[in-house]
Scaffold this motif. Structure first.
Motif, PDB file in Angstrom:
ATOM      1  N   LYS A   1       0.813  -1.219   0.000  1.00  0.00           N
ATOM      2  CA  LYS A   1       0.000   0.000   0.000  1.00  0.00           C
ATOM      3  C   LYS A   1       0.844   1.265   0.000  1.00  0.00           C
ATOM      4  O   LYS A   1       0.363   2.332  -0.403  1.00  0.00           O
ATOM      5  CB  LYS A   1      -0.974   0.006   1.174  1.00  0.00           C
ATOM      6  CG  LYS A   1      -0.304   0.013   2.544  1.00  0.00           C
ATOM      7  CD  LYS A   1      -1.343  -0.036   3.657  1.00  0.00           C
ATOM      8  CE  LYS A   1      -0.697   0.010   5.038  1.00  0.00           C
ATOM      9  NZ  LYS A   1      -1.727  -0.040   6.112  1.00  0.00           N
ATOM     10  N   ARG A   2       2.106   1.171   0.441  1.00  0.00           N
ATOM     11  CA  ARG A   2       2.966   2.360   0.440  1.00  0.00           C
ATOM     12  C   ARG A   2       3.474   2.706  -0.958  1.00  0.00           C
ATOM     13  O   ARG A   2       3.928   3.821  -1.191  1.00  0.00           O
ATOM     14  CB  ARG A   2       4.157   2.160   1.377  1.00  0.00           C
ATOM     15  CG  ARG A   2       3.800   2.065   2.843  1.00  0.00           C
ATOM     16  CD  ARG A   2       5.020   1.997   3.734  1.00  0.00           C
ATOM     17  NE  ARG A   2       5.855   3.188   3.613  1.00  0.00           N
ATOM     18  CZ  ARG A   2       7.053   3.210   3.019  1.00  0.00           C
ATOM     19  NH1 ARG A   2       7.549   2.120   2.471  1.00  0.00           N
ATOM     20  NH2 ARG A   2       7.747   4.331   2.971  1.00  0.00           N
ATOM     21  N   VAL A   3       3.440   1.750  -1.878  1.00  0.00           N
ATOM     22  CA  VAL A   3       3.995   2.002  -3.206  1.00  0.00           C
ATOM     23  C   VAL A   3       2.969   1.847  -4.331  1.00  0.00           C
ATOM     24  O   VAL A   3       3.257   2.169  -5.480  1.00  0.00           O
ATOM     25  CB  VAL A   3       5.217   1.095  -3.484  1.00  0.00           C
ATOM     26  CG1 VAL A   3       6.370   1.451  -2.558  1.00  0.00           C
ATOM     27  CG2 VAL A   3       4.869  -0.380  -3.349  1.00  0.00           C
TER      28      VAL A   3
ATOM     29  N   ASP B   1      11.169   0.678  -5.094  1.00  0.00           N
ATOM     30  CA  ASP B   1       9.800   0.387  -4.649  1.00  0.00           C
ATOM     31  C   ASP B   1       9.745  -0.915  -3.864  1.00  0.00           C
ATOM     32  O   ASP B   1       9.073  -1.004  -2.827  1.00  0.00           O
ATOM     33  CB  ASP B   1       8.863   0.291  -5.854  1.00  0.00           C
ATOM     34  CG  ASP B   1       8.606   1.632  -6.509  1.00  0.00           C
ATOM     35  OD1 ASP B   1       8.747   2.655  -5.815  1.00  0.00           O
ATOM     36  OD2 ASP B   1       8.266   1.648  -7.704  1.00  0.00           O
TER      37      ASP B   1
ATOM     38  N   PRO C   1       9.437   1.118   5.809  1.00  0.00           N
ATOM     39  CA  PRO C   1       8.619   2.335   5.778  1.00  0.00           C
ATOM     40  C   PRO C   1       9.317   3.554   6.352  1.00  0.00           C
ATOM     41  O   PRO C   1       8.934   4.680   6.034  1.00  0.00           O
ATOM     42  CB  PRO C   1       7.393   1.953   6.614  1.00  0.00           C
ATOM     43  CG  PRO C   1       7.849   0.823   7.477  1.00  0.00           C
ATOM     44  CD  PRO C   1       8.835   0.067   6.657  1.00  0.00           C
TER      45      PRO C   1
END
Length: 325
Positions: free
Chosen positions: A16-18, A264, A271
């Motif tokens: 979800k962060r990338v 990525d 994080p």
């Protein structure tokens, strides 16, 4: 699609962060289908570090650099191997798994290094430099490997050259990797003018500019980069070595001088680290998509085959490499 979204919700938490939320529905259906097809076909997906996050983190069973994929390919418990990478990697997997079906989702996923040299070129080099051993980067065709004494990867190139115990070697086809290894070993290396179209675009002045713009950044460079770029870096190594550096050192801010999907994929598990991204994409790696992985498994298409006479000699060169620890 809603069922696919629900079943893949846990996978999305990994990335979800990338991957923005609005993109995930585009991937979810293919991911769910691939996971099901892997079970039905007794298949595994091997993914290189340059694959996009939805492939690398969500459908790959084994991920890593060329050396890791070559080693792991020999031990997979599967009938089918799907190589999410470029063609020479799929050939290498087939060399080491002659009894298994190896699929490449897009047979046009090539490599500028592999395309820079032919088997005939190697034979001519041997004629010009009789008795000098030929060390061949795995980023080559099986036909080129078959003309070689031993293979290497960016992760073990120095060790392979030193293991030969000779003052002079031919190292093909990556000129920059060869020059970087020559500087580290003191061995005289006869080079070939092949270059990676991703790494050759980086420049030393670009690195210096990025350092000024990002104070305190730690610079990690791939040894396929030009030697003056490597000289500007804090560390140089294969994609696996760069990943290990970030895992163990955890720099606050890091700059990876390599294909940009690498950042990525490492960022997924870090994080708290800021990744500076000078984004050079590999057009060949990006030919591999979730959709064509799914299609390869559905239709069992683009199977890799190698002439047995070539395969036997090429396999010997790869196995000699794997025997060096």
């Amino acid at each position: 699609m809603s069922a696919a979204l629900e079943s893949s919700a846990a996978l999305y938490q990994r990335v979800k962060r990338v991957i923005p939320p609005f993109e995930w529905p585009v991937f979810a259906g293919d991911i769910a289908a691939i996971l099901q097809l892997k079970q039905e076909r007794r298949a595994v997906v091997l993914a290189h570090n340059y694959q996009t996050p939805e492939i690398f983190n969500c459908v790959a069973d084994i991920a890593g650099d060329s050396l890791a994929l070559a080693r792991e390919a020999m031990h997979v418990d599967a009938d089918v191997i799907v190589l999410a990478g470029v063609h020479f990697m799929a050939e290498t997997a087939k060399l080491l798994n002659p009894g298994r079906t190896v699929l490449i989702p897009d047979p046009q996923a090539g490599c500028s290094l592999a395309e820079s040299i032919t088997a005939r070129d190697v034979r001519l080099l041997r004629e010009r430099y009789p008795g000098v051993p030929v060390v061949t980067y795995v980023n080559t065709s099986a036909a080129v490997k078959a003309e070689s004494d031993i293979c290497c990867t960016s992760g073990n190139a120095r060790r392979i050259v030193e293991s030969l115990g000779v003052p002079r070697v031919i190292m093909i086809p990556d000129e920059f990797l060869a020059r970087n290894v020559a500087r580290e070993t003191g061995v005289e290396i006869i080079t070939w003018a092949g270059h990676c179209e991703v790494h050759e675009r980086f420049t030393a002045s670009q690195i210096r500019t990025l350092r000024r713009e990002n104070p305190g950044v730690v610079v990690l460079a791939h040894p396929e980069c030009p030697p003056d770029v490597v000289a500007e870096a804090d560390f140089a190594g294969s994609t696996a070595m760069m990943s290990d550096f970030v895992d163990t050192r955890a720099p606050a801010r890091v700059l990876l001088i390599t294909e940009c999907s690498m950042s990525d994929n490492i960022a997924v598990r870090h994080p708290g680290i800021e990744f500076v991204r000078p984004c050079n994409l590999c057009p060949h790696m990006k030919r591999i998509t979730l959709t064509n992985i799914r299609t390869a498994l559905e239709e069992m298409r683009h199977e890799v085959s190698i002439d047995p006479a070539i395969a036997a000699r090429a396999r010997a060169a790869v196995e000699r490499m794997l025997a060096v620890r």
